[in-house]
Write a protein that holds these residues in place. Sequence first.
Motif, PDB file in Angstrom:
ATOM      1  N   UNK A 126     -35.319  -3.200 -37.496  1.00 25.54           N
ATOM      2  CA  UNK A 126     -35.310  -4.664 -37.573  1.00 25.54           C
ATOM      3  C   UNK A 126     -34.089  -5.226 -36.844  1.00 25.54           C
ATOM      4  N   UNK A 127     -32.950  -4.545 -36.977  1.00 20.10           N
ATOM      5  CA  UNK A 127     -31.751  -4.962 -36.250  1.00 20.10           C
ATOM      6  C   UNK A 127     -31.974  -4.835 -34.745  1.00 20.10           C
ATOM      7  N   UNK A 128     -32.572  -3.712 -34.337  1.00 17.84           N
ATOM      8  CA  UNK A 128     -32.887  -3.516 -32.921  1.00 17.84           C
ATOM      9  C   UNK A 128     -33.785  -4.643 -32.412  1.00 17.84           C
ATOM     10  N   UNK A 129     -34.769  -5.001 -33.204  1.00 17.16           N
ATOM     11  CA  UNK A 129     -35.734  -6.013 -32.790  1.00 17.16           C
ATOM     12  C   UNK A 129     -35.053  -7.356 -32.557  1.00 17.16           C
ATOM     13  N   UNK A 130     -34.110  -7.693 -33.421  1.00 17.27           N
ATOM     14  CA  UNK A 130     -33.349  -8.930 -33.240  1.00 17.27           C
ATOM     15  C   UNK A 130     -32.541  -8.857 -31.949  1.00 17.27           C
ATOM     16  N   UNK A 132     -33.139  -6.961 -29.313  1.00 20.08           N
ATOM     17  CA  UNK A 132     -34.055  -7.000 -28.169  1.00 20.08           C
ATOM     18  C   UNK A 132     -34.360  -8.447 -27.790  1.00 20.08           C
ATOM     19  N   UNK A 133     -34.617  -9.269 -28.795  1.00 17.50           N
ATOM     20  CA  UNK A 133     -34.955 -10.672 -28.547  1.00 17.50           C
ATOM     21  C   UNK A 133     -33.781 -11.440 -27.953  1.00 17.50           C
ATOM     22  N   UNK A 134     -32.592 -11.191 -28.458  1.00 21.37           N
ATOM     23  CA  UNK A 134     -31.404 -11.887 -27.944  1.00 21.37           C
ATOM     24  C   UNK A 134     -31.103 -11.468 -26.511  1.00 21.37           C
ATOM     25  N   UNK A 135     -31.208 -10.172 -26.243  1.00 17.44           N
ATOM     26  CA  UNK A 135     -30.962  -9.676 -24.883  1.00 17.44           C
ATOM     27  C   UNK A 135     -31.987 -10.252 -23.918  1.00 17.44           C
ATOM     28  N   UNK A 136     -33.247 -10.296 -24.341  1.00 17.47           N
ATOM     29  CA  UNK A 136     -34.276 -10.872 -23.472  1.00 17.47           C
ATOM     30  C   UNK A 136     -34.043 -12.365 -23.261  1.00 17.47           C
ATOM     31  N   UNK A 137     -33.648 -13.060 -24.315  1.00 19.60           N
ATOM     32  CA  UNK A 137     -33.423 -14.500 -24.190  1.00 19.60           C
ATOM     33  C   UNK A 137     -32.377 -14.798 -23.123  1.00 19.60           C
ATOM     34  N   UNK A 188     -37.118  -4.307 -20.802  1.00 16.13           N
ATOM     35  CA  UNK A 188     -36.686  -2.910 -20.898  1.00 16.13           C
ATOM     36  C   UNK A 188     -35.190  -2.768 -21.171  1.00 16.13           C
ATOM     37  N   UNK A 189     -34.401  -3.816 -20.899  1.00 12.54           N
ATOM     38  CA  UNK A 189     -32.953  -3.692 -21.020  1.00 12.54           C
ATOM     39  C   UNK A 189     -32.514  -3.449 -22.459  1.00 12.54           C
ATOM     40  N   UNK A 190     -33.135  -4.155 -23.414  1.00 14.28           N
ATOM     41  CA  UNK A 190     -32.743  -4.010 -24.809  1.00 14.28           C
ATOM     42  C   UNK A 190     -32.840  -2.578 -25.309  1.00 14.28           C
ATOM     43  N   UNK A 191     -34.003  -1.941 -25.207  1.00 13.18           N
ATOM     44  CA  UNK A 191     -34.124  -0.546 -25.661  1.00 13.18           C
ATOM     45  C   UNK A 191     -33.190   0.419 -24.933  1.00 13.18           C
ATOM     46  N   UNK A 192     -32.891   0.143 -23.658  1.00 18.00           N
ATOM     47  CA  UNK A 192     -31.970   1.010 -22.912  1.00 18.00           C
ATOM     48  C   UNK A 192     -30.557   0.872 -23.461  1.00 18.00           C
ATOM     49  N   UNK A 193     -30.094  -0.366 -23.642  1.00 20.63           N
ATOM     50  CA  UNK A 193     -28.734  -0.601 -24.126  1.00 20.63           C
ATOM     51  C   UNK A 193     -28.544  -0.124 -25.560  1.00 20.63           C
ATOM     52  N   UNK A 194     -29.612  -0.211 -26.354  1.00 18.96           N
ATOM     53  CA  UNK A 194     -29.524   0.189 -27.759  1.00 18.96           C
ATOM     54  C   UNK A 194     -29.823   1.681 -27.947  1.00 18.96           C
TER      55      UNK A 194
END
Length: 287
Positions: A126-130, A132-137, A188-194
């Motif tokens: 759930x933290x990752x999902x948040x 991911x959304x912020x990084x994409x935004x 794709x950036x969020x999952x890579x950075x996390x």
Amino acid sequence: MANIVDQASESYRLTIETKYNEILATKFGGNEILAELIVSSLISIGLYWILGLIYFVVDYTKKPAFFYQFKIQRNNDQLKKDKVGKLLNQIVFNQIFHVILAYGLLLIKYKYFPIQRKVPTLTWFLFEFVMFNLIREVTFYYSHRALHHSSVYKYIHKRHHEWQSPIALAAVYSHPIEHVLSNIFPIILGPILMHSHNLSGYIWMAYSIWETLIAHCGYHFPGSPISPVFHDYHHLKFTCNFGVYGLLDKLHGTDKLYRNSPFYKLPRIYFSLKPSTDMIYNSDKME
């Protein structure tokens, strides 16, 4: 609280992890690159066409009339044969290009980046999902706004805006450069950075595709948890609403035109069977 939730769901996490590793070993021979390429392609292409074509049938036939009445931009029929043909050709090209690019990126990922092989706990996911959304935004807002700069707009992003009244399938109707900068990279950036587990990435990818199809579908259905009005207005006016959720638009003031329009007054979520846009069209105040 997090420990309680994670402890309660630990048996499910272990079951998912065991099943994931079993499928990876039996179906893909343990080849993680092949597995990720195939699964991510099935999600990004399969889900896109399944949902996109459902919306397209309603757009093309204007039936069922019950669904079509929820169209945001009315009296704007753009489904001409030559335009649809151009749309389909560009989508297929972008998706083939996407798969080729994905293969190259996966080779880099598995060579230079840490690979997470433990399925995350529920709270961490759930933290990752948040995140991911912020990084994409952030990445989508600035890349999208840059593509609207007068020096590059007519060469790249103008293609996407040929659909002033967007349809779901037009979500990735774009120049290949835009497809990489604004469609692929922010996701794709969020999952890579996390350093996320692939399963987290698959869920995030499926959600992102569903969300972008909703944003471009042009229909404000009752009960939908995501309102397409924000991005639909961007296609209508071109000069505002550059983000996904509007966080950076509010920060930079690029949502002023939208805030001063009657569309801003539409509820994000509503449950009436009467189209929310009736309040605009029936009042003759459409801007």
